[in-house]
Design a protein around this motif. Structure first.
Motif, PDB file in Angstrom:
ATOM      1  N   ALA A 101       0.861  -1.179   0.000  1.00 30.65           N
ATOM      2  CA  ALA A 101       0.000   0.000   0.000  1.00 30.65           C
ATOM      3  C   ALA A 101       0.900   1.233   0.000  1.00 30.65           C
ATOM      4  O   ALA A 101       2.118   1.136   0.213  1.00 30.65           O
ATOM      5  N   TYR A 102       0.290   2.376  -0.258  1.00 28.88           N
ATOM      6  CA  TYR A 102       1.006   3.657  -0.231  1.00 28.88           C
ATOM      7  C   TYR A 102       0.501   4.452   0.970  1.00 28.88           C
ATOM      8  O   TYR A 102      -0.717   4.619   1.140  1.00 28.88           O
ATOM      9  N   CYS A 103       1.419   4.933   1.805  1.00 32.74           N
ATOM     10  CA  CYS A 103       1.025   5.619   3.037  1.00 32.74           C
ATOM     11  C   CYS A 103       1.805   6.916   3.205  1.00 32.74           C
ATOM     12  O   CYS A 103       2.934   7.048   2.710  1.00 32.74           O
ATOM     13  N   ARG A 104       1.193   7.849   3.925  1.00 33.50           N
ATOM     14  CA  ARG A 104       1.886   9.079   4.300  1.00 33.50           C
ATOM     15  C   ARG A 104       1.386   9.530   5.664  1.00 33.50           C
ATOM     16  O   ARG A 104       0.288   9.165   6.100  1.00 33.50           O
ATOM     17  N   VAL A 105       2.173  10.325   6.346  1.00 31.83           N
ATOM     18  CA  VAL A 105       1.859  10.794   7.696  1.00 31.83           C
ATOM     19  C   VAL A 105       1.378  12.239   7.618  1.00 31.83           C
ATOM     20  O   VAL A 105       2.024  13.087   6.980  1.00 31.83           O
ATOM     21  N   THR A 106       0.257  12.531   8.295  1.00 31.35           N
ATOM     22  CA  THR A 106      -0.273  13.900   8.312  1.00 31.35           C
ATOM     23  C   THR A 106      -0.256  14.514   9.702  1.00 31.35           C
ATOM     24  O   THR A 106      -0.496  15.715   9.846  1.00 31.35           O
ATOM     25  N   ALA A 107       0.021  13.713  10.735  1.00 29.70           N
ATOM     26  CA  ALA A 107       0.097  14.240  12.102  1.00 29.70           C
ATOM     27  C   ALA A 107       0.996  13.323  12.920  1.00 29.70           C
ATOM     28  O   ALA A 107       1.071  12.121  12.674  1.00 29.70           O
ATOM     29  N   GLY A 108       1.673  13.928  13.925  1.00 32.57           N
ATOM     30  CA  GLY A 108       2.573  13.165  14.771  1.00 32.57           C
ATOM     31  C   GLY A 108       4.020  13.330  14.326  1.00 32.57           C
ATOM     32  O   GLY A 108       4.302  13.756  13.203  1.00 32.57           O
ATOM     33  N   THR A 109       4.956  13.002  15.217  1.00 32.60           N
ATOM     34  CA  THR A 109       6.382  13.082  14.897  1.00 32.60           C
ATOM     35  C   THR A 109       7.039  11.737  15.209  1.00 32.60           C
ATOM     36  O   THR A 109       6.574  10.971  16.045  1.00 32.60           O
ATOM     37  N   GLY A 110       8.140  11.492  14.500  1.00 35.00           N
ATOM     38  CA  GLY A 110       8.844  10.234  14.691  1.00 35.00           C
ATOM     39  C   GLY A 110       8.014   9.028  14.306  1.00 35.00           C
ATOM     40  O   GLY A 110       8.141   7.952  14.916  1.00 35.00           O
ATOM     41  N   GLN A 141       8.523   8.698   8.788  1.00 31.55           N
ATOM     42  CA  GLN A 141       7.824   9.973   8.645  1.00 31.55           C
ATOM     43  C   GLN A 141       7.580  10.359   7.184  1.00 31.55           C
ATOM     44  O   GLN A 141       7.972  11.444   6.727  1.00 31.55           O
ATOM     45  N   PRO A 142       6.923   9.518   6.410  1.00 31.36           N
ATOM     46  CA  PRO A 142       6.699   9.869   4.998  1.00 31.36           C
ATOM     47  C   PRO A 142       5.670  10.995   4.871  1.00 31.36           C
ATOM     48  O   PRO A 142       4.520  10.848   5.286  1.00 31.36           O
ATOM     49  N   SER A 143       6.091  12.104   4.300  1.00 33.19           N
ATOM     50  CA  SER A 143       5.171  13.242   4.145  1.00 33.19           C
ATOM     51  C   SER A 143       4.370  13.139   2.852  1.00 33.19           C
ATOM     52  O   SER A 143       3.330  13.789   2.703  1.00 33.19           O
ATOM     53  N   SER A 144       4.831  12.332   1.908  1.00 28.30           N
ATOM     54  CA  SER A 144       4.088  12.074   0.681  1.00 28.30           C
ATOM     55  C   SER A 144       3.853  10.566   0.587  1.00 28.30           C
ATOM     56  O   SER A 144       4.509   9.774   1.281  1.00 28.30           O
ATOM     57  N   TYR A 145       2.924  10.159  -0.253  1.00 27.75           N
ATOM     58  CA  TYR A 145       2.584   8.737  -0.349  1.00 27.75           C
ATOM     59  C   TYR A 145       3.816   7.929  -0.758  1.00 27.75           C
ATOM     60  O   TYR A 145       4.439   8.196  -1.789  1.00 27.75           O
ATOM     61  N   THR A 146       4.159   6.950   0.081  1.00 26.11           N
ATOM     62  CA  THR A 146       5.340   6.118  -0.113  1.00 26.11           C
ATOM     63  C   THR A 146       4.940   4.652  -0.018  1.00 26.11           C
ATOM     64  O   THR A 146       4.116   4.271   0.822  1.00 26.11           O
ATOM     65  N   LEU A 147       5.531   3.826  -0.857  1.00 25.63           N
ATOM     66  CA  LEU A 147       5.175   2.410  -0.909  1.00 25.63           C
ATOM     67  C   LEU A 147       5.715   1.655   0.303  1.00 25.63           C
ATOM     68  O   LEU A 147       6.888   1.775   0.652  1.00 25.63           O
ATOM     69  N   VAL A 148       4.849   0.888   0.940  1.00 27.36           N
ATOM     70  CA  VAL A 148       5.249  -0.069   1.968  1.00 27.36           C
ATOM     71  C   VAL A 148       4.707  -1.428   1.535  1.00 27.36           C
ATOM     72  O   VAL A 148       3.636  -1.522   0.932  1.00 27.36           O
ATOM     73  N   GLY A 149       5.452  -2.497   1.815  1.00 29.48           N
ATOM     74  CA  GLY A 149       5.013  -3.813   1.357  1.00 29.48           C
ATOM     75  C   GLY A 149       5.683  -4.925   2.123  1.00 29.48           C
ATOM     76  O   GLY A 149       6.600  -4.711   2.922  1.00 29.48           O
ATOM     77  N   ALA A 170       4.740   5.928  16.815  1.00 30.44           N
ATOM     78  CA  ALA A 170       5.129   7.341  16.774  1.00 30.44           C
ATOM     79  C   ALA A 170       5.925   7.709  18.015  1.00 30.44           C
ATOM     80  O   ALA A 170       5.758   7.121  19.090  1.00 30.44           O
ATOM     81  N   GLY A 171       6.782   8.714  17.857  1.00 28.10           N
ATOM     82  CA  GLY A 171       7.497   9.255  19.002  1.00 28.10           C
ATOM     83  C   GLY A 171       6.610  10.149  19.839  1.00 28.10           C
ATOM     84  O   GLY A 171       6.721  10.196  21.064  1.00 28.10           O
ATOM     85  N   SER A 172       5.740  10.900  19.182  1.00 27.45           N
ATOM     86  CA  SER A 172       4.771  11.747  19.877  1.00 27.45           C
ATOM     87  C   SER A 172       3.524  11.840  19.017  1.00 27.45           C
ATOM     88  O   SER A 172       3.562  11.647  17.810  1.00 27.45           O
ATOM     89  N   GLY A 173       2.428  12.133  19.647  1.00 25.09           N
ATOM     90  CA  GLY A 173       1.168  12.154  18.908  1.00 25.09           C
ATOM     91  C   GLY A 173       0.120  12.951  19.644  1.00 25.09           C
ATOM     92  O   GLY A 173       0.460  13.679  20.565  1.00 25.09           O
ATOM     93  N   PRO A 174      -1.136  12.789  19.245  1.00 29.04           N
ATOM     94  CA  PRO A 174      -1.684  11.769  18.335  1.00 29.04           C
ATOM     95  C   PRO A 174      -1.082  11.832  16.925  1.00 29.04           C
ATOM     96  O   PRO A 174      -0.662  12.879  16.469  1.00 29.04           O
ATOM     97  N   ALA A 175      -1.061  10.654  16.306  1.00 29.18           N
ATOM     98  CA  ALA A 175      -0.511  10.541  14.955  1.00 29.18           C
ATOM     99  C   ALA A 175      -1.599  10.055  14.014  1.00 29.18           C
ATOM    100  O   ALA A 175      -2.479   9.288  14.410  1.00 29.18           O
ATOM    101  N   THR A 176      -1.519  10.502  12.769  1.00 32.72           N
ATOM    102  CA  THR A 176      -2.477  10.082  11.744  1.00 32.72           C
ATOM    103  C   THR A 176      -1.714   9.646  10.508  1.00 32.72           C
ATOM    104  O   THR A 176      -0.806  10.346  10.039  1.00 32.72           O
ATOM    105  N   VAL A 177      -2.101   8.476   9.994  1.00 33.98           N
ATOM    106  CA  VAL A 177      -1.492   7.921   8.784  1.00 33.98           C
ATOM    107  C   VAL A 177      -2.585   7.733   7.747  1.00 33.98           C
ATOM    108  O   VAL A 177      -3.662   7.198   8.055  1.00 33.98           O
ATOM    109  N   LEU A 178      -2.330   8.192   6.530  1.00 25.66           N
ATOM    110  CA  LEU A 178      -3.241   7.990   5.406  1.00 25.66           C
ATOM    111  C   LEU A 178      -2.669   6.906   4.502  1.00 25.66           C
ATOM    112  O   LEU A 178      -1.461   6.912   4.224  1.00 25.66           O
ATOM    113  N   CYS A 179      -3.534   5.981   4.053  1.00 27.93           N
ATOM    114  CA  CYS A 179      -3.092   4.902   3.173  1.00 27.93           C
ATOM    115  C   CYS A 179      -4.039   4.785   1.990  1.00 27.93           C
ATOM    116  O   CYS A 179      -5.247   5.019   2.120  1.00 27.93           O
ATOM    117  N   ASP A 180      -3.488   4.421   0.831  1.00 31.16           N
ATOM    118  CA  ASP A 180      -4.283   4.321  -0.382  1.00 31.16           C
ATOM    119  C   ASP A 180      -3.672   3.240  -1.283  1.00 31.16           C
ATOM    120  O   ASP A 180      -2.521   2.813  -1.096  1.00 31.16           O
TER     121      ASP A 180
END
Length: 222
Positions: A101-110, A141-149, A170-180
Motif C-alpha cells: 500500500a502507499y502511506c503518508r503521515v499527516t500528524a505526529g512526529t517520529g 515519517q513519509p510526508s508524501s505517499y510512499t510504498l510499503v510492502g 510514533a514518538g509523539s502524537g496523536p498521529a495520523t497515517v493515510l493509506c491508499d
C-alpha cells in the motif's frame, strides 16, 4: 390398672424428602464462523473502508487527499503505539502472497510505517499466527505517499486465513497515517510435474545354428 383405651395418642414418624425436579442445562449454541472474503474489498477506498478494522486506532474514510482518486483510509492513534489498520481474508494454503500500500503521515512526529501479512490455522484469522511476513523496511515519517510492502512469500500448508496489517508507531502524537491503493497479489500453488518413464520390452532375436551342414534359426528372448 392400665387404661384399656388411650385417648389422644399421636403417631410420630419421619416424612420422606420430596424430590426436587432438576432442569437439564440448555447447551449453548455453537457460533458458526462468518466466511472471510478472498480479496480486499476496495484497496483504492473510493467506495469506503468496509472490512478494515483498527487495532488501537480509529479508522476513518477521507474523501479528499487520496493518492489516486479522492478516497483514502486514515487511522489515528496515540503515541507511542504501535497501532494498525487490518483486513482479514480467507487463504489458499501454500499459495504465494504479497501485500502493499502507499502511506503518508499527516500528524505526529517520529512516525514509522510498515506492512505485515500474518497467516493463521483458523478460518477466521484468530489465534496464534503461523507466520508473519514483512520485508523489514519501515518508512520514516513519509510526508508524501510512499510504498510499503511485505514482499512475496508462500503461506504455510496449514494456513486457513490471513490478515494484512498497515502498522505505525510514533514518538509523539496523536498521529495520523493515510493509506491508499492497497493491493494483495495471490500467486498460484506450485504443482508437481509428472515425469514420463519409458519401459523397454525385450525383443526376440534369431540365432543361427549349423546342423548337418545347413543353418537353422532359433528364437531367443533378450
Amino acid at each position: 390398672m392400665r387404661d384399656a383405651n388411650v385417648i389422644g395418642a399421636t403417631a410420630t414418624g419421619t416424612l420422606a424428602p420430596t424430590a426436587t425436579p432438576t432442569t437439564p442445562p440448555t447447551p449453548s449454541p455453537t457460533a458458526t464462523p462468518v466466511p472471510l472474503p478472498t480479496a480486499l474489498s476496495d484497496g483504492s477506498f473510493e467506495s469506503g473502508i468496509a472490512g478494515w478494522r483498527g487495532d488501537d486506532a480509529i479508522l476513518t474514510l477521507i474523501t479528499d487527499g487520496g493518492r489516486t482518486g479522492v478516497g483514502a483510509l486514515a487511522f489515528t492513534f496515540d503515541a507511542p503505539g504501535p497501532a494498525a489498520a487490518t483486513f482479514a481474508l480467507s487463504a489458499v494454503p501454500a499459495a504465494t502472497y504479497a501485500f502493499e500500500a502507499y502511506c503518508r503521515v499527516t500528524a505526529g512526529t517520529g512516525v514509522e510505517v510498515w506492512a505485515e501479512l500474518a497467516s493463521y490455522a483458523s478460518v477466521d484469522a484468530t489465534g496464534p499466527a503461523l507466520q508473519v511476513a514483512t520485508n523489514g523496511t519501515r518508512i520514516q515519517q513519509p510526508s508524501s505517499y510512499t510504498l510499503v510492502g511485505t514482499g512475496t512469500g508462500a503461506l504455510p500448508a496449514a494456513a486457513g486465513s490471513l490478515r494484512v496489517r498497515l502498522n505505525a508507531q510514533a514518538g509523539s502524537g496523536p498521529a495520523t497515517v493515510l493509506c491508499d491503493d492497497a493491493a494483495l497479489t495471490v500467486g498460484t500453488v506450485p504443482t508437481a510435474t509428472a515425469v514420463a518413464t519409458m519401459t523397454t520390452t525385450p525383443s526376440a532375436t534369431l540365432t543361427p545354428t549349423v546342423v548337418g551342414g545347413r543353418s537353422e534359426e532359433h528364437t531367443s528372448e533378450l
